[in-house]
Design a protein around this motif. Structure first.
Motif, PDB file in Angstrom:
ATOM      1  N   GLN A  74       0.847  -1.190   0.000  1.00 43.67           N
ATOM      2  CA  GLN A  74       0.000   0.000   0.000  1.00 43.67           C
ATOM      3  C   GLN A  74       0.886   1.244   0.000  1.00 43.67           C
ATOM      4  O   GLN A  74       2.047   1.199   0.396  1.00 43.67           O
ATOM      5  N   SER A  75       0.293   2.352  -0.439  1.00 46.90           N
ATOM      6  CA  SER A  75       1.002   3.630  -0.379  1.00 46.90           C
ATOM      7  C   SER A  75       0.711   4.291   0.962  1.00 46.90           C
ATOM      8  O   SER A  75      -0.452   4.473   1.322  1.00 46.90           O
ATOM      9  N   SER A  87       5.941   2.311  -6.297  1.00 44.73           N
ATOM     10  CA  SER A  87       5.076   1.508  -7.168  1.00 44.73           C
ATOM     11  C   SER A  87       4.605   2.380  -8.318  1.00 44.73           C
ATOM     12  O   SER A  87       3.878   3.347  -8.122  1.00 44.73           O
ATOM     13  N   ILE A  89       2.467   1.657 -10.398  1.00 44.90           N
ATOM     14  CA  ILE A  89       1.039   1.426 -10.646  1.00 44.90           C
ATOM     15  C   ILE A  89       0.209   1.750  -9.404  1.00 44.90           C
ATOM     16  O   ILE A  89      -0.971   1.406  -9.340  1.00 44.90           O
ATOM     17  N   ASP A  90       0.832   2.386  -8.424  1.00 44.68           N
ATOM     18  CA  ASP A  90       0.146   2.761  -7.185  1.00 44.68           C
ATOM     19  C   ASP A  90      -0.496   1.558  -6.502  1.00 44.68           C
ATOM     20  O   ASP A  90      -1.588   1.649  -5.950  1.00 44.68           O
ATOM     21  N   TYR A  91       0.179   0.431  -6.566  1.00 44.90           N
ATOM     22  CA  TYR A  91      -0.258  -0.802  -5.901  1.00 44.90           C
ATOM     23  C   TYR A  91      -1.640  -1.279  -6.344  1.00 44.90           C
ATOM     24  O   TYR A  91      -2.390  -1.866  -5.555  1.00 44.90           O
ATOM     25  N   LYS A  92      -2.009  -1.049  -7.590  1.00 47.99           N
ATOM     26  CA  LYS A  92      -3.292  -1.534  -8.108  1.00 47.99           C
ATOM     27  C   LYS A  92      -3.113  -2.972  -8.576  1.00 47.99           C
ATOM     28  O   LYS A  92      -2.426  -3.237  -9.554  1.00 47.99           O
ATOM     29  N   ALA A  93      -3.779  -3.891  -7.867  1.00 49.97           N
ATOM     30  CA  ALA A  93      -3.569  -5.312  -8.143  1.00 49.97           C
ATOM     31  C   ALA A  93      -3.983  -5.707  -9.552  1.00 49.97           C
ATOM     32  O   ALA A  93      -3.416  -6.630 -10.144  1.00 49.97           O
ATOM     33  N   GLU A  94      -4.982  -5.014 -10.114  1.00 48.06           N
ATOM     34  CA  GLU A  94      -5.452  -5.385 -11.447  1.00 48.06           C
ATOM     35  C   GLU A  94      -4.484  -4.951 -12.542  1.00 48.06           C
ATOM     36  O   GLU A  94      -4.639  -5.334 -13.706  1.00 48.06           O
ATOM     37  N   ALA A  95      -3.487  -4.168 -12.177  1.00 53.67           N
ATOM     38  CA  ALA A  95      -2.523  -3.673 -13.173  1.00 53.67           C
ATOM     39  C   ALA A  95      -1.122  -4.151 -12.850  1.00 53.67           C
ATOM     40  O   ALA A  95      -0.140  -3.438 -13.073  1.00 53.67           O
ATOM     41  N   SER A  96      -1.004  -5.350 -12.308  1.00 56.18           N
ATOM     42  CA  SER A  96       0.291  -5.860 -11.873  1.00 56.18           C
ATOM     43  C   SER A  96       1.334  -5.774 -12.977  1.00 56.18           C
ATOM     44  O   SER A  96       1.099  -6.141 -14.122  1.00 56.18           O
ATOM     45  N   LEU A 143       3.730  -4.484  -6.708  1.00 54.07           N
ATOM     46  CA  LEU A 143       2.815  -4.795  -5.608  1.00 54.07           C
ATOM     47  C   LEU A 143       3.539  -5.283  -4.360  1.00 54.07           C
ATOM     48  O   LEU A 143       2.887  -5.677  -3.391  1.00 54.07           O
TER      49      LEU A 143
END
Length: 206
Positions: A74-75, A87, A89-96, A143
Motif C-alpha cells: 500500500q502507499s 510503485s 502502478i500505485d499498488y493496483k492489483a489489477e494492473a500488476s 505490488l
C-alpha cells in the motif's frame, strides 16, 4: 461390389448418431467433474485447511476492520508511518507489472531523482548514502508488500521524532516484524510494511 458399398454406408449412418451421443455424454461428465465438483471441492478444502490464505490473507486492525492484504503493498503518505517501495502502478492489483525501463531511461532517472529529493525532505537526519536501494526502486510486480530490514530501520529517526516513540523501541518493533528466509534458505529477510504499521499504530495508542 455394390452390395458391399451399400452395407458400409448403412453402418456409417448407424454409427454416427452413436458416436455423437458418446461425445456429448463424455463432455457433460467432464464439465460436471472439472467445472463444478472439482472447484467446489478445492474451495471447501482450502476454507477448512487454509481459511486465511483462501480469503486473500487479509489483515485487520485492533477494531476488527479489514485494512488490506499482507500480499499486496500500500502507499503510505503519512510521514509518521513506515513507507514501502515505489510503485509505478500505485499498488493496483489489477494492473500488476512495471515499466520495463533500462538503467539509462530518462523517465526512470527522473523518478529516481524525485524519490531521492523526497527522501531528503522527509528524512533530513539520514544522508542519502545510507538510503537502501529498495526504497527508491520499483519491484517487478509493483505490488511488493515488503522492504528490507535496513529500509525499515533507516526510517526510524523520522518516525521517532514525529511520534515520540524511542528509537530503541522502534528498532525492537522492526526486529519483531522481520520475517526470515523461506525454509531458512530461500529469499532474503524482509519486513511486511502493513503489518509493521499496524504494530506501530498500536504503540501510538498507548
Amino acid at each position: 461390389m455394390e452390395r458391399t458399398t451399400d452395407y458400409a454406408s448403412r453402418e456409417t449412418a448407424v454409427s454416427q448418431p452413436s458416436a455423437i451421443f458418446v461425445i456429448l455424454r463424455l463432455s457433460a461428465i467432464m464439465i460436471i467433474l472439472c467445472g463444478i465438483l472439482y472447484p467446489l471441492a478445492s474451495t471447501a478444502l482450502a476454507q477448512v485447511l487454509l481459511p486465511s490464505q483462501a480469503n486473500g490473507s487479509l489483515l485487520k486492525n485492533s477494531s476488527g476492520e479489514t485494512v488490506g492484504s499482507e500480499l499486496i503493498g500500500q502507499s503510505f503518505s503519512n510521514p509518521a508511518l513506515f513507507h514501502g517501495r515505489v510503485s509505478s502502478i500505485d499498488y493496483k492489483a489489477e494492473a500488476s507489472g512495471s515499466n520495463n525501463y533500462g538503467p539509462s531511461n530518462s523517465d526512470m532517472l527522473q523518478r529516481t531523482k524525485d524519490s531521492i529529493l523526497q527522501w531528503q525532505k522527509d528524512n533530513p537526519d539520514v544522508p542519502v548514502s545510507e538510503l537502501p536501494v529498495d526504497l527508491i526502486t520499483n519491484s517487478g510486480s509493483g505490488l511488493d508488500p515488503h522492504i528490507s530490514p535496513a529500509a525499515a530501520r533507516v526510517q526510524i529517526p523520522r518516525i521517532s521524532g514525529l511520534t515520540g516513540i524511542s528509537a530503541e523501541r522502534l528498532g525492537q518493533l522492526v526486529t519483531e516484524a522481520t520475517e526470515g528466509r523461506d525454509l531458512g534458505l530461500f529469499g532474503e529477510e524482509r519486513v511486511n510494511v502493513l503489518k509493521l504499521n499496524l504494530a506501530l499504530s498500536e504503540l501510538t495508542k498507548r
